[in-house]
Design an enzyme around this catalytic site. Structure first.
Site, PDB file in Angstrom:
ATOM      1  N   LYS A  33       0.841  -1.205   0.000  1.00 24.50           N
ATOM      2  CA  LYS A  33       0.000   0.000   0.000  1.00 24.50           C
ATOM      3  C   LYS A  33       0.874   1.251   0.000  1.00 24.50           C
ATOM      4  CE  LYS A  33      -0.456  -0.370   5.025  1.00 24.50           C
ATOM      5  NZ  LYS A  33      -1.319  -0.826   6.137  1.00 24.50           N
ATOM      6  N   ARG A 128     -11.146  -0.133  14.114  1.00 23.25           N
ATOM      7  CA  ARG A 128     -10.773   0.679  12.958  1.00 23.25           C
ATOM      8  C   ARG A 128     -11.493   0.150  11.729  1.00 23.25           C
ATOM      9  NH1 ARG A 128      -4.616   1.176  10.733  1.00 23.25           N
ATOM     10  NH2 ARG A 128      -5.143  -0.926  10.049  1.00 23.25           N
ATOM     11  N   TYR A 242      15.738  30.921   8.090  1.00 20.88           N
ATOM     12  CA  TYR A 242      14.485  31.596   8.467  1.00 20.88           C
ATOM     13  C   TYR A 242      14.367  31.764   9.974  1.00 20.88           C
ATOM     14  CZ  TYR A 242      12.321  31.006   3.827  1.00 20.88           C
ATOM     15  OH  TYR A 242      12.010  31.083   2.509  1.00 20.88           O
ATOM     16  N   MET A 290      11.586  24.843   2.524  1.00 26.20           N
ATOM     17  CA  MET A 290      10.867  23.999   1.566  1.00 26.20           C
ATOM     18  C   MET A 290      11.821  23.154   0.723  1.00 26.20           C
ATOM     19  SD  MET A 290       8.284  25.080  -1.498  1.00 26.20           S
ATOM     20  CE  MET A 290       7.095  25.903  -0.440  1.00 26.20           C
TER      21      MET A 290
END
Ligand SMILES: *Cc1c(COP(=O)(O)O)cnc(C)c1O
Length: 345
Positions: A33, A128, A242, A290
């Site tokens: 998955k 679940r 930053y 980023m």
């Protein structure tokens, strides 16, 4: 090239599958998955198929498409989320085996795809997915008459071997399934390690294949190297990045490395992570941006071309611990921008 280099060793994935398979006397599937835990479901499934794996699990029907395309009709591909509204065409066309989670899904499946393979997922306490004991009691006879491929449940605490939830769920599973003439499955990676009582007819390891805990004997599967774009000297008292959150308390050399939170390197690692140049640790200083990280390389005697975030000195789980998460999340967040080098089968 300024993209990080993600090396994926499929031979190690196969070795991990074989090691987990060798711990049981039953069949071993592979969970692929979330795009094979971020490492590429088609490539992973292809390597495992060559090694003899004939049963794969995905979370959602859509995830099966790439695997079916790669492997053709032979392997069984099962879907944990079962048969959702809107999935019927995909389930039929891709020949998937939904693990039906509720009476509603069972009814929907038998109505829309009569005679099509399915399995049943039972809830044994995790709350679940899966039918609860009363629901199952109400439909077991009807469902079993249609010869499901598998009846399964999932353990909530299998990574903690001494947790009382493990024997509790085992007892619940037995209570709900003893005597049925259908293959049963309870164990993922953690359950394999809990021992033979938990193995039943099929195990469903995921994370262990990809080199993660709780399979502490796993072979490492990935290495992640990040290129250095620039190196500069900063004087004592200068700040980096930053928010000015890091200030040099000595004359320092700072390497700016190409990768950031857009590549899955969470901002929680700001001022916390360590990258490596060979065996030498180099601390990440200041905030994760980023696309960039700033690394203190003052201790190095040479100017590095790249620094290693995941490798021999620091595996996926070591990094996860620093980020206050688990290896599963580190793997599945690995960015799409990396230059991926997949080798092995
Ligand atoms: C993800 C998952 C697995 C695989 O679990 P790992 O801990 O990665 O081995 C097995 N079964 C179910 C139901 C899952 O959701």
């Amino acid at each position: 090239m300024s993209t990080g280099r993600l090396i994926i060793d499929l031979d190690a994935v196969v070795a991990n599958w074989r090691a987990l398979d060798a711990m049981t006397d039953c069949k071993t599937a592979a969970v692929v998955k979330a795009n094979g835990y971020g490492l590429g479901a088609a490539n992973v499934a292809k390597a495992l198929f060559k090694a003899g794996v004939r049963q794969f699990f995905v979370a959602m029907a859509e995830e099966a498409a790439a695997i079916r395309e790669e492997l053709g009709p032979k392997p069984e591909i099962s879907v944990f989320s079962g048969h959702m509204q809107g999935d019927t065409d995909l389930i039929r066309e891709l020949g998937l085996t939904p693990m039906l989670n509720s009476v509603e899904q069972l009814t929907h499946h038998l109505e829309t795809l009569p005679g099509h393979p399915f399995g049943i997922q039972l809830d044994t306490g995790m709350n679940r997915l899966g039918m609860e004991i009363d629901e199952w009691a109400a439909v077991a006879e009807l469902a079993l008459a249609q010869k499901p491929r598998l009846v399964m449940s999932h353990l909530a605490c299998a990574d903690e071997p001494d947790h009382p939830m493990n024997p509790y769920q085992l007892a619940q599973f037995k209570k709900m399934t003893d005597g049925i003439q259908v293959p049963r499955s309870l164990a993922a990676t953690g359950g394999v390690l809990l021992g033979p009582e938990y193995h039943f007819d099929l195990t469903r390891p995921g994370i262990g294949l990809y080199g993660g805990l709780p399979f502490d004997q796993a072979s490492p599967v990935i290495e992640l190297d990040l290129p250095v774009v620039q190196v500069r000297d900063v004087a004592e008292g200068e700040v980096v990045g930053y928010g000015n959150v890091w200030q040099a308390n000595r004359a320092s050399r700072i390497a700016t490395v190409s990768a950031g939170y857009a590549d899955g390197i969470t901002r929680i690692l700001s001022d916390k992570a360590t990258l490596y140049h060979g065996d030498t640790p180099c601390p990440l200083v200041g905030r994760v941006s980023m696309d960039l990280l700033t690394i203190d390389v003052t201790e190095l005697t040479e100017t590095p071309k790249k620094l290693t975030l995941i490798g021999p000195q620091q595996n996926v789980d070591d990094l996860a611990r620093v980020a206050n998460t688990i290896g599963y999340e580190v793997l599945t967040q690995l960015g799409a921008r990396y230059n991926r080098k997949t080798f092995g089968k």
